[in-house]
Design a protein around this motif. Structure first.
Motif, mmCIF file in Angstrom:
data_model
loop_
_atom_site.group_PDB
_atom_site.id
_atom_site.type_symbol
_atom_site.label_atom_id
_atom_site.label_comp_id
_atom_site.label_asym_id
_atom_site.label_seq_id
_atom_site.Cartn_x
_atom_site.Cartn_y
_atom_site.Cartn_z
ATOM 1 N N ARG A 217 -70.413 -15.932 51.742
ATOM 2 C CA ARG A 217 -69.021 -16.385 51.671
ATOM 3 C C ARG A 217 -68.418 -16.242 53.051
ATOM 4 N NH1 ARG A 217 -65.923 -18.160 47.964
ATOM 5 N NH2 ARG A 217 -63.666 -18.041 48.131
ATOM 6 N N LEU A 218 -67.823 -17.341 53.550
ATOM 7 C CA LEU A 218 -67.257 -17.389 54.887
ATOM 8 C C LEU A 218 -65.783 -17.744 54.775
ATOM 9 C CD1 LEU A 218 -70.163 -19.487 56.420
ATOM 10 C CD2 LEU A 218 -69.889 -17.019 56.592
ATOM 11 N N GLY A 219 -64.928 -16.720 54.695
ATOM 12 C CA GLY A 219 -63.497 -16.981 54.525
ATOM 13 C C GLY A 219 -63.224 -17.649 53.192
ATOM 14 N N SER A 220 -62.648 -18.842 53.250
ATOM 15 C CA SER A 220 -62.329 -19.571 52.016
ATOM 16 C C SER A 220 -63.489 -20.424 51.535
ATOM 17 C CB SER A 220 -61.102 -20.471 52.246
ATOM 18 O OG SER A 220 -61.371 -21.433 53.259
ATOM 19 N N GLU A 221 -64.604 -20.446 52.273
ATOM 20 C CA GLU A 221 -65.739 -21.290 51.920
ATOM 21 C C GLU A 221 -66.878 -20.434 51.378
ATOM 22 O OE1 GLU A 221 -65.796 -25.084 54.842
ATOM 23 O OE2 GLU A 221 -66.343 -23.185 55.786
ATOM 24 N N ARG A 222 -67.650 -21.034 50.526
ATOM 25 C CA ARG A 222 -68.899 -20.408 50.086
ATOM 26 C C ARG A 222 -70.037 -21.339 50.460
ATOM 27 N NH1 ARG A 222 -70.863 -21.666 44.334
ATOM 28 N NH2 ARG A 222 -70.477 -23.893 44.201
ATOM 29 N N GLU A 223 -71.216 -20.739 50.729
ATOM 30 C CA GLU A 223 -72.360 -21.522 51.164
ATOM 31 C C GLU A 223 -73.618 -20.999 50.492
ATOM 32 O OE1 GLU A 223 -74.682 -22.978 55.256
ATOM 33 O OE2 GLU A 223 -73.302 -21.275 55.305
ATOM 34 N N VAL A 224 -74.433 -21.926 50.012
ATOM 35 C CA VAL A 224 -75.779 -21.620 49.536
ATOM 36 C C VAL A 224 -76.724 -22.422 50.417
ATOM 37 C CG1 VAL A 224 -77.384 -21.644 47.600
ATOM 38 C CG2 VAL A 224 -74.947 -21.289 47.181
ATOM 39 N N ARG A 225 -77.671 -21.732 51.084
ATOM 40 C CA ARG A 225 -78.476 -22.411 52.086
ATOM 41 C C ARG A 225 -79.939 -21.991 52.006
ATOM 42 N NH1 ARG A 225 -77.276 -19.244 57.760
ATOM 43 N NH2 ARG A 225 -77.393 -17.135 56.918
ATOM 44 N N LEU A 226 -80.778 -22.838 52.570
ATOM 45 C CA LEU A 226 -82.189 -22.542 52.760
ATOM 46 C C LEU A 226 -82.384 -22.146 54.210
ATOM 47 C CD1 LEU A 226 -82.075 -24.729 50.337
ATOM 48 C CD2 LEU A 226 -84.488 -25.032 50.812
ATOM 49 N N VAL A 227 -82.955 -20.955 54.425
ATOM 50 C CA VAL A 227 -83.122 -20.411 55.767
ATOM 51 C C VAL A 227 -84.616 -20.249 56.049
ATOM 52 C CG1 VAL A 227 -82.533 -18.564 57.362
ATOM 53 C CG2 VAL A 227 -80.939 -19.174 55.525
ATOM 54 N N TRP A 228 -85.075 -20.886 57.112
ATOM 55 C CA TRP A 228 -86.472 -20.739 57.550
ATOM 56 C C TRP A 228 -86.567 -19.614 58.568
ATOM 57 C CZ3 TRP A 228 -84.762 -25.167 55.537
ATOM 58 C CH2 TRP A 228 -85.635 -25.911 54.734
ATOM 59 N N PRO A 229 -87.678 -18.887 58.571
ATOM 60 C CA PRO A 229 -87.847 -17.834 59.590
ATOM 61 C C PRO A 229 -87.956 -18.451 60.973
ATOM 62 C CG PRO A 229 -89.892 -18.173 58.356
ATOM 63 C CD PRO A 229 -88.838 -18.983 57.672
ATOM 64 N N PRO A 230 -87.794 -17.646 62.011
ATOM 65 C CA PRO A 230 -87.897 -18.185 63.385
ATOM 66 C C PRO A 230 -89.244 -18.835 63.611
ATOM 67 C CG PRO A 230 -86.958 -16.001 63.423
ATOM 68 C CD PRO A 230 -87.404 -16.232 62.017
ATOM 69 N N GLY B 158 -67.834 -19.162 44.675
ATOM 70 C CA GLY B 158 -69.126 -18.775 45.238
ATOM 71 C C GLY B 158 -69.944 -17.899 44.305
ATOM 72 N N ILE B 159 -71.116 -17.559 44.767
ATOM 73 C CA ILE B 159 -72.055 -16.724 44.008
ATOM 74 C C ILE B 159 -72.109 -15.350 44.663
ATOM 75 C CG2 ILE B 159 -74.453 -16.454 43.247
ATOM 76 C CD1 ILE B 159 -74.732 -19.474 43.437
ATOM 77 N N ARG B 160 -71.917 -14.311 43.873
ATOM 78 C CA ARG B 160 -72.053 -12.964 44.421
ATOM 79 C C ARG B 160 -73.508 -12.706 44.800
ATOM 80 N NH1 ARG B 160 -68.775 -11.948 39.954
ATOM 81 N NH2 ARG B 160 -70.589 -11.172 38.800
ATOM 82 N N PRO B 161 -73.752 -12.052 45.943
ATOM 83 C CA PRO B 161 -75.147 -11.786 46.343
ATOM 84 C C PRO B 161 -75.940 -11.030 45.275
ATOM 85 C CG PRO B 161 -73.650 -11.358 48.172
ATOM 86 C CD PRO B 161 -72.784 -11.625 46.961
ATOM 87 N N ASP B 162 -75.255 -10.157 44.523
ATOM 88 C CA ASP B 162 -75.960 -9.412 43.472
ATOM 89 C C ASP B 162 -76.424 -10.317 42.345
ATOM 90 O OD1 ASP B 162 -75.436 -7.183 44.945
ATOM 91 O OD2 ASP B 162 -73.699 -6.553 43.762
ATOM 92 N N ASP B 163 -75.727 -11.449 42.141
ATOM 93 C CA ASP B 163 -76.081 -12.356 41.039
ATOM 94 C C ASP B 163 -77.092 -13.417 41.456
ATOM 95 O OD1 ASP B 163 -74.396 -11.034 39.357
ATOM 96 O OD2 ASP B 163 -72.684 -12.372 39.716
ATOM 97 N N LEU B 164 -77.348 -13.535 42.775
ATOM 98 C CA LEU B 164 -78.188 -14.637 43.230
ATOM 99 C C LEU B 164 -79.604 -14.535 42.665
ATOM 100 C CD1 LEU B 164 -78.526 -17.130 44.995
ATOM 101 C CD2 LEU B 164 -79.136 -15.631 46.905
#
Length: 429
Positions: free
Chosen positions: A415-428, A370-376
């Protein structure tokens, strides 16, 4: 700084300047008034003394009686005394004291005992007149005059503030319209500003911005044309080189040194092909101008991406947490973002790779580090890589970030347990 804050800053600065100017003018007027009033009043005291010296004296000069000018009760600002040649008081105003006001003082203007004194003696020395005025009376006159200058400021300032607000609101209306048009633009929209009533003051600014848009647009078009042309020209020889490498591989013995070298060559050809694809994607995204705005269902888009990008050897699984996930956007651009994320997951992560969809997000999951949040934020810049030898060319995440910004979405790495995720999130919605 918004046009509203600019308007408020200008209004308060103008009001402050007006108040400072008014107070400075009042101070200068007070100084001039004090000087001129003093000269006039001193001249009046002297003239009064001179008139007293020529008054006829009807009573016997040998008598010690003092003639007092009694004309009824009234407020007396100016008092006077008239002395004979022997220094005896012969005439005084009704509020003047019996004792000399100017004892020991020579002719001229003096200030003593809180009074302004004019002392005048006749040329023959037979009479001497003293006329006095309280200095406090002069100060009171000055205060009244200054208050008459300053007090209208308390009334005029609110009126001036109202008029300034109305005038600035009307004068800055073109600036607000210009700001609104710039705020409403898409990130890559470089068409000229269409402000109708820019005004004579704002028209040069509009022309300068349009000229800047034109220059930047030409530079971007040249860059996009070069990237698209270079990528297109690269793909043809790369496809031919790949075909030749596959034919050559069929002639070589498995496990031989030449077969290993050919495998490394094919790996570099794959890397060049990915670079050409990234360049084409970059040219498409940056050359798209304003994005299409149409209803998009992220669930259907995820199914389409899984069908197009998944293979039998490397399938893309679906993890759907919503029956429908409607947004407004450009489906082609979002597919480009998903393709880059899936490609990164395959090269830098571990299978299985899946598309995770909620009602306001779509992302790619794998089982890598995964990617560390500081490196994103750093990796979202073009041509920035994580330092690994096979880390790619630093275009994938920057392209995804650019597509996310154009859609008003946020690029997030978790990072969710053993998984990593990179996603696009739209506001509400």
């Amino acid at each position: 700084m918004t046009s509203g804050s600019i308007e408020r800053a200008i209004r308060w600065r103008l009001l402050g300047a007006l108040a400072a100017l008014w107070l400075s003018a009042s101070a200068l007027a007070a100084l001039a008034l004090w000087h001129e009033t003093g000269e006039v009043l001193d001249s009046a005291l002297t003239e009064t003394a001179q008139r007293l010296l020529v008054l006829p004296m009807q009573h016997n000069s040998e008598e010690d009686d003092v003639l007092v000018a009694e004309v009824g009760e009234h407020e007396e600002y100016v008092i006077y005394q008239l002395f004979d040649a022997r220094g005896r008081l012969r005439l005084r105003s009704h509020q003047a004291p019996d004792t000399p006001l100017a004892a020991g003082l020579a002719d001229g203007m003096h200030e003593a005992g809180g009074r302004r004194l004019a002392v005048v003696t006749r040329d023959d020395g037979r009479r001497r007149a003293v006329v006095a005025e309280p200095v406090s009376h002069r100060y009171a006159t000055l205060r009244s005059s200054v208050l008459a200058l300053v007090l209208p400021l308390l009334v005029l300032l609110p009126i001036a503030a109202t008029l300034l607000s109305l005038g600035l609101r009307r004068g800055l209306a073109p600036l607000r319209a210009l700001g609104a048009e710039l705020d409403a633009r898409e990130p890559h929209q470089l068409t000229p500003l269409t402000l109708i009533d820019a005004g004579s003051e704002l028209e040069p600014v509009r022309r300068s911005i349009n000229a800047l848009f034109d220059r930047v647009g030409r530079l971007l078009q040249a860059e996009q044309a070069f990237a698209a042309q270079a990528a297109h020209e690269l793909r043809t020889p790369l496809a031919a080189a790949r075909a030749q490498a596959q034919r050559l591989g069929a002639l070589l013995q498995p496990g031989s040194a030449e077969r290993d070298k050919l495998a490394r060559l094919q790996s570099q050809l794959d890397r060049l092909e990915r670079l050409a694809l990234r360049l084409l994607d970059t040219a498409r995204v940056r050359g798209a101008g304003s994005l299409r705005r149409e209803p998009v269902d992220l669930v259907e888009l995820a199914r389409l991406a899984a069908d197009e990008l998944g293979t039998q050897a490397e399938p893309v699984h679906l993890d759907l947490h919503a029956a429908h996930a409607p947004i407004e956007g450009d489906p082609d651009m979002i597919l480009i973002a998903l393709r880059n994320l899936i490609d990164n997951a395959r090269r830098h992560g571990r299978p299985p790779v899946s598309l995770h969809v909620t009602d306001r997000s779509i992302g790619v999951r794998d089982h890598g580090e995964g990617i560390r949040p500081d490196d994103l934020q750093r990796l979202m810049q073009p041509f920035v890589r994580d330092g690994a030898p096979d880390a790619g060319h630093g275009l994938g995440l920057s392209l995804v970030a650019e597509i996310a910004r154009a859609h008003g979405a946020e690029l997030d790495a978790t990072r969710l347990g053993s998984e990593r995720e990179v996603r696009l999130v739209w506001p509400p919605a």
